[in-house]
Design a protein around this motif. Structure first.
Motif, PDB file in Angstrom:
ATOM      1  N   LEU A   1      -4.781  -1.500  -3.654  1.00 30.25           N
ATOM      2  CA  LEU A   1      -5.504  -0.592  -2.750  1.00 30.25           C
ATOM      3  C   LEU A   1      -7.002  -0.852  -2.723  1.00 30.25           C
ATOM      4  CD1 LEU A   1      -3.551   2.680  -3.641  1.00 30.25           C
ATOM      5  CD2 LEU A   1      -3.421   1.414  -1.488  1.00 30.25           C
TER       6      LEU A   1
ATOM      7  N   PRO B   1       0.264  -2.792   4.661  1.00 29.17           N
ATOM      8  CA  PRO B   1      -0.240  -1.422   4.797  1.00 29.17           C
ATOM      9  C   PRO B   1       0.835  -0.554   5.450  1.00 29.17           C
ATOM     10  CG  PRO B   1      -1.047  -2.742   6.619  1.00 29.17           C
ATOM     11  CD  PRO B   1      -0.143  -3.637   5.788  1.00 29.17           C
TER      12      PRO B   1
ATOM     13  N   ASN C   1      -0.107   4.985   1.719  1.00 31.14           N
ATOM     14  CA  ASN C   1      -1.523   5.223   1.445  1.00 31.14           C
ATOM     15  C   ASN C   1      -2.355   4.483   2.473  1.00 31.14           C
ATOM     16  OD1 ASN C   1      -1.370   6.585  -1.301  1.00 31.14           O
ATOM     17  ND2 ASN C   1      -0.250   4.693  -1.709  1.00 31.14           N
ATOM     18  N   GLY C   2      -3.376   5.147   2.980  1.00 29.22           N
ATOM     19  CA  GLY C   2      -4.340   4.474   3.833  1.00 29.22           C
ATOM     20  C   GLY C   2      -4.363   4.972   5.262  1.00 29.22           C
TER      21      GLY C   2
ATOM     22  N   TRP D   1       0.821  -1.229   0.000  1.00 27.21           N
ATOM     23  CA  TRP D   1       0.000   0.000   0.000  1.00 27.21           C
ATOM     24  C   TRP D   1       0.842   1.261   0.000  1.00 27.21           C
ATOM     25  CZ3 TRP D   1      -4.855  -0.542   3.729  1.00 27.21           C
ATOM     26  CH2 TRP D   1      -5.734  -1.493   3.178  1.00 27.21           C
TER      27      TRP D   1
END
Ligand code: PGA
Length: 250
Positions: free
Chosen positions: A234, A40, A13-14, A10
């Motif tokens: 994603l 992640p 991001n997130g 990922w």
């Protein structure tokens, strides 16, 4: 037989809201035959591993420090990541090699620490466009492989990801012949260094603009045991078909 693996990266991001997407992915992958891993950002590892408990999806990290503990402000140790729920860690990704000047020697030190902490080290190698155009691809990836893998590498401790730098996030993908050439060259290097039995147990992933639309042909290439996927990891709707394509190739 090497267990197929599809790993999602990922990158940076997130936030918590992405956990819903992860739950969707865990549901979509409930009968996956391949191993599925999502890496992640570190801030989500603990919550992500709770979301994926009792599912086929394992959680990994994107980097760790080479030391086991100590005065390294802002860094995370392999043991901390393992404690938070990670089972694997990506090391030597080209973005870290470029942004943080990570060398093969440092990547090898990180891998040694990660393995000691019980994590699988997913070690990335790959040439830049300039290196490819100069005909240096095999020399570059062989040197990275040699320098970045610890001497006690084995199939349960190490996964190698071939990621041409020019294919990452660009939508450009090498031809199947180019992927085949690098993967068979990497396998040969592993055999030379670790011996046939150990080398044949180490999985080789391809990474760089893998999508549901190209996954099938990439997974049909000899010595490709799965993929390391960035952008298309994603969203569950993008990632789950890649897992299915890998299952179908097994
Ligand atoms: P991409 O990234 O799939 O977005 O090209 C791959 C990676 O960096 O691992």
């Amino acid at each position: 037989m090497r267990q197929k693996l599809v790993a999602g990266n990922w990158k940076m991001n997130g936030t918590a809201s992405a956990l819903t997407e992860l739950g969707n992915l865990a549901y979509s992958c409930k009968s996956a035959k391949s191993e599925v891993l999502i890496c992640p950002p570190s801030t989500l590892i603990y919550r992500a591993s709770n979301v994926c408990v009792d599912s086929k999806v394992e959680i990994g990290a994107q980097d760790c420090h080479s030391a086991t503990y100590g005065a390294h402000t802002g860094d995370l140790s392999a043991e901390m990541l393992h404690d938070a729920g990670a089972t694997a860690v990506i090391l030597g990704h080209s973005e870290r090699r470029a942004d943080h000047a990570e060398t093969d020697k440092l990547v090898r030190a990180k891998a040694t620490t990660a393995i000691a902490a019980g994590l699988t080290a997913i070690i990335c190698v790959g040439e830049t466009l300039v290196e490819r155009e100069a005909g240096r691809t095999m020399d570059v990836v062989r040197a990275q492989l040699e320098g970045s893998l610890p001497d006690d590498s084995s199939g349960s401790k190490v996964v190698v990801a071939y990621e041409p730098v020019w294919a990452i996030g660009t939508g450009k993908v090498p031809t199947v012949e180019q992927i085949a050439e690098v993967h068979s060259g990497l396998r040969a290097s592993l055999v030379k260094r670790f011996g046939g039995e150990t080398a044949k147990a180490i999985r080789l992933l391809y990474g760089g603009s893998v999508k549901s639309s190209n996954a099938k042909e990439i997974f049909a290439v000899a010595e490709v045991d799965g993929a390391l996927v960035g952008g298309a990891s994603l969203k569950a709707a993008d990632f789950a078909p890649i897992v299915s394509a890998l299952d179908a190739s097994a």
